[in-house]
Enzyme design. Structure first.
Site, short mmCIF file in Angstrom:
data_model
loop_
_atom_site.label_atom_id
_atom_site.label_comp_id
_atom_site.label_asym_id
_atom_site.label_seq_id
_atom_site.Cartn_x
_atom_site.Cartn_y
_atom_site.Cartn_z
N SER A 668 3.79 0.14 -4.11
CA SER A 668 4.69 1.28 -4.16
C SER A 668 5.89 0.96 -5.07
O SER A 668 5.73 0.75 -6.26
CB SER A 668 5.12 1.67 -2.75
OG SER A 668 5.70 2.94 -2.73
N ASP A 741 -3.74 9.34 -2.78
CA ASP A 741 -2.38 8.94 -2.41
C ASP A 741 -1.60 10.15 -1.92
O ASP A 741 -1.53 11.17 -2.60
CB ASP A 741 -1.69 8.30 -3.62
CG ASP A 741 -0.44 7.53 -3.24
OD1 ASP A 741 0.30 7.99 -2.34
OD2 ASP A 741 -0.19 6.47 -3.83
N HIS A 775 -1.74 6.38 0.54
CA HIS A 775 -0.76 5.39 0.06
C HIS A 775 -0.96 4.04 0.74
O HIS A 775 -0.75 2.99 0.14
CB HIS A 775 0.65 5.91 0.29
CG HIS A 775 1.70 5.18 -0.49
ND1 HIS A 775 1.70 5.11 -1.87
CD2 HIS A 775 2.78 4.47 -0.09
CE1 HIS A 775 2.73 4.41 -2.28
NE2 HIS A 775 3.41 4.01 -1.23
#
Length: 803
Positions: A668, A741, A775
């Protein structure tokens, strides 16, 4: 020459095809065993410690399981077959243990198979309820501990889509959300659309976060309405009655005396710009039977919220009940029109409204910054929290609800870990509500600090705090050499507590203690490590300075059998996640403990210590504001470089890390960091960037803790975007991204475009797109393949490059 060119082109084509058709791969066996090891169970312990609900789960579902059909709408991902979130993990088994006995209690009627979730005790802790997920429905079960019998509560399947699925009442009744219609009645998409999808702006600013899975078409609206609609059912002793029918209710809160309900109901039209939690809504009070008493507020969609982290809509918010009286509403209203730029002495007012809820609200108190919360104690004591995100500040005040006097207790930076005192210990009042525990005639409270940050690392503590002189007295503190915190205060008067203790080699276990009587500790659990492959691996918290004097730290893992000073320096993996600070002193604080047990998840880089790497995990990468009138990101790249250089130099000076064979990675925002370091430095031999955002113009209304918009700071957005410097990325970069995601800002297109940019400019990169992954990654085969890719990348570009 032409034949040679054709041969080379053919070989390159074969390599490209092979890269696309190799199928799923696995990492070395020791890494696979670590990844697939079942974690230690979760527990829910009764306050008398006699009973313990134990929940177990397997490591990961298969890719086939996470690849089942799902509906993505209104910020939700929905299982179309059972009215539940499609990506909820759940537990694989649930069991009840009596303390001191190794075998679970035999309970009749427990459902078999499926997944379990949400176990919750009733107030008397004589019963508990839990959810059972199957492929076609979510059901609610109640277990009576005395009879050791499980009873299915619901007749209609539950609806868990918008949360707040069930709750106990003091009368041992359960209230839950049910689906009015079967999933087979869901709207069917017509080949001929109802109409074009139309959005319109009428000249009023509506800045929006880059949310995913939003409503896009009229058909999406139909789907959301179908799956979010619920009935509210009251169940007691086998008798059910419907309180609300076919409503878009998201939250339902009983008043302390359970005479009224505070209900939030979604209103149409549905927004195309924000998830369901930001839709227009109505706040109303209903009777216990469900009859409307009073509409309290009609709130607009959050799409009208002004940009800026401390700006809010100029409407009432934070609706709740006062916990220490029978039925009084509490909510807040901004005094600065919701805009932080407006200069006012107070920013928010806290208001109360007594039954019958149709009069004018009474102002309880005002706060100088943004209201953050309120903890009730009694008629003369409550704690008020406030703060500003942009300034990284927080405040705590003591409020007397009767005479409305308010006194500031603490002001601190939210980034000041050492200055955090802990959270007030609570006790249940006559309404079964958790309220602040007080002693010595309301002059003292207990604080439980489960973090306990200190220069020696985290040392959690339990303390008594004097509200008059603001002095703290430590009653118990974690001993050095372990990591232990108070998990629950069972009896605040007798100081009977449950702690959760772990060491670097032993997983967390629960212990019963009595601090007043100083009786011998009683072990409640005795879990052992599931990670035998990490035996012998060493872990230590290291500290070092960067060139400008800011202190840094990180968790260093060294392979089993490695001897510092005797064995050669190792190839290194540095794994990090940058954080912003307004204070260099806060940035320099030690966080975490070297004595915490290392739990292995899909996300950790610790796997690579088994492959001969030194791993520096949680390497501090602070981004600090250079002056009071500056923002941390004003020199983001320069500070990344300082942090990275300091980490490499430290490992080299210790003799454990080979400075010429270092990889950097992160997930991330850590991936964003990785790409920037490769674009602007030559410190590393390889990088691994997972699920990152690399072009900040795709998040134009702010990102992370940056609240300036692209149009306010276009140069900043350009210079912080590694995509802008893709032609400079020549260090090999492995990009990994879930193709589904769901995180705002980290669309998979970020990795796709960066890969294409690096490739187009002649760089070395590889892009791995993981099917069905969001994610956070969940699919067993995807995780093993991810570890395979990472290991291959490190072995090829880092480990094999000997001096």
């Amino acid at each position: 020459m032409k034949k040679l060119w054709v041969l080379c082109a053919s070989w390159a084509m074969i390599q490209t095809v092979n890269a696309q058709t190799t199928g799923y791969q696995k990492p070395p066996k020791v890494m696979e065993e670590l990844a697939m090891a079942n974690p230690t169970p979760d527990v829910r312990i009764s306050s008398n410690t006699k009973w313990m609900i134990q929940l177990t789960r397997t490591s990961y579902p298969t890719v086939e399981e996470i690849g089942q059909p799902e509906i993505r709408v209104a910020g939700l991902r929905i299982n179309p077959n059972n009215f539940s979130p499609s990506r909820s993990a759940g537990y694989t088994s649930i069991a009840l243990f009596e303390r001191g006995k190794n075998q679970p209690v035999s309970i009749s009627g427990l459902p078999q198979g499926g997944k379990f979730g949400g176990p919750a005790w009733n107030n008397a802790e004589t019963k508990f309820a839990f959810l059972h997920y199957t492929n076609t429905a979510v059901n609610l079960y109640m277990v009576d501990v005395a009879s050791k019998k499980a009873t299915k509560v619901n007749t209609l399947p539950l609806n868990t889509i918008t949360g707040s699925t069930f709750q106990w009442l003091q009368t041992d009744a359960i209230v839950y959300k049910a689906a009015p219609l079967p999933a087979s009645k869901a709207p069917v998409r017509s080949v001929m659309p109802f109409s074009p999808a139309i959005q319109e702006s009428k000249g009023k600013a509506a800045p929006s976060v880059t949310y995913q899975d939003l409503i896009k078409t009229p058909y999406d609206e139909q789907l959301f309405e179908f799956y979010a609609t619920c009935n509210i059912i009251h169940w007691q002793n086998g008798v059910s009655k419907t309180l609300f029918s076919n409503q878009l209710i998201t939250t339902l809160q009983p008043s302390p005396n359970e005479e009224f309900w505070l209900v939030r109901t979604i209103q149409k039209p549905f927004s195309y710009l924000v998830p369901f939690s930001g839709f227009a809504s109505q706040i109303a009070v209903h009777t216990q039977a469900g009859n409307l008493v009073q509409i309290i507020a009609k709130l607009p969609s959050l799409e009208t919220r002004p940009s800026g982290y401390d700006n809010v809509q100029n409407v009432p918010s934070n609706f709740d009940w006062r916990d220490d009286v029978d039925a009084t509403l509490v909510y807040t209203h901004p005094l600065d029109s919701g805009l932080i730029k407006n200069k006012v002495p107070y920013r928010d007012a806290v208001l109360t409204l007594q039954k019958p809820f149709n009069g004018q609200p009474d102002t309880l108190c005002k706060v100088q910054t943004r209201f953050r919360g309120l903890q009730w104690g009694n008629a003369t004591l409550a704690l008020v929290y406030e703060g500003l995100t942009s300034k990284q500040t927080s405040g705590l005040s003591l409020l007397n609800p009767t005479d409305k006097t308010i006194q500031k207790l603490v002001d601190r930076n939210t980034t000041d870990a050492y200055g955090f005192m802990g959270n007030p210990v609570t006790t249940k009042n006559k309404y079964g509500r958790n309220t602040v525990y007080t002693t010595n005639n309301n002059t003292q409270i207990l604080l439980n600090n489960t973090q306990g940050s200190s220069p020696k690392g985290d040392l959690p503590f339990l303390a008594s705090y004097n509200l008059a002189d603001k002095k703290m007295d430590i009653l118990w503190r974690c001993a050095e050499g372990s990591f232990e915190f108070v998990a629950d205060v069972l009896d605040a008067d007798k100081l009977q507590i449950i702690t959760r203790r772990e060491t670097a080699t032993q997983p967390a276990n629960y212990i019963l203690k009595n601090l007043k009587l100083r009786m011998a500790d009683v072990d409640i659990t005795n879990f052992t490590t599931p990670y035998k492959a990490l035996e012998g691996v060493t872990k230590q918290k290291i500290t070092y300075k960067r060139a400008d004097g800011v202190d840094l730290s990180g968790d260093l893992y060294l392979p089993a059998g490695y001897t510092v000073g005797k064995d050669a320096p190792l190839p290194v993996v540095v794994w990090a996640y940058p954080r912003e600070y307004n204070s260099a002193a806060d940035a320099a604080q030690i966080r975490g403990s070297q004595h915490q047990f290392t739990n292995i998840s899909w996300a950790t880089p610790v796997y690579f210590v088994t492959q001969g790497f030194a791993v520096l995990d949680n390497a501090e990468m602070p981004i600090v504001a250079a002056a009071a009138d500056k923002k941390p990101n004003d020199n983001f790249v320069e500070q990344l470089k300082l942090n990275a250089e300091a980490a490499i130099q430290k490992l080299s000076s210790m003799g454990v890390g080979d400075s010429t064979r270092v990889a950097v990675g992160g997930h991330s925002y850590g991936a964003f960091m990785t790409a920037n370091l490769l674009a602007h430095t030559k410190l590393f031999k390889a990088g691994i960037a997972r699920s990152g955002a690399y072009n900040r113009t795709l998040t134009p209304f702010g990102f992370q803790n940056e609240e300036r918009t692209y149009w306010q700071a276009p140069k900043l957005y350009y210079e912080m975007s590694p995509f802008s410097y893709a032609d400079k990325i020549k260090t090999p970069l492995l990009l990994i991204h879930g193709d589904s995601d769901d995180n705002p800002g980290t669309y998979p297109i970020n990795s796709e475009r960066l890969f294409n940019a690096i490739k187009g400019n002649g760089g070395t990169a590889r892009y791995v797109s993981l099917p069905y992954e969001a994610h956070s990654y969940r699919g067993k085969e995807n995780i093993l393949h991810m570890l395979y890719e990472m290991n291959q990348w490190l072995q090829t570009h880092v480990a094999g490059l000997k001096k």
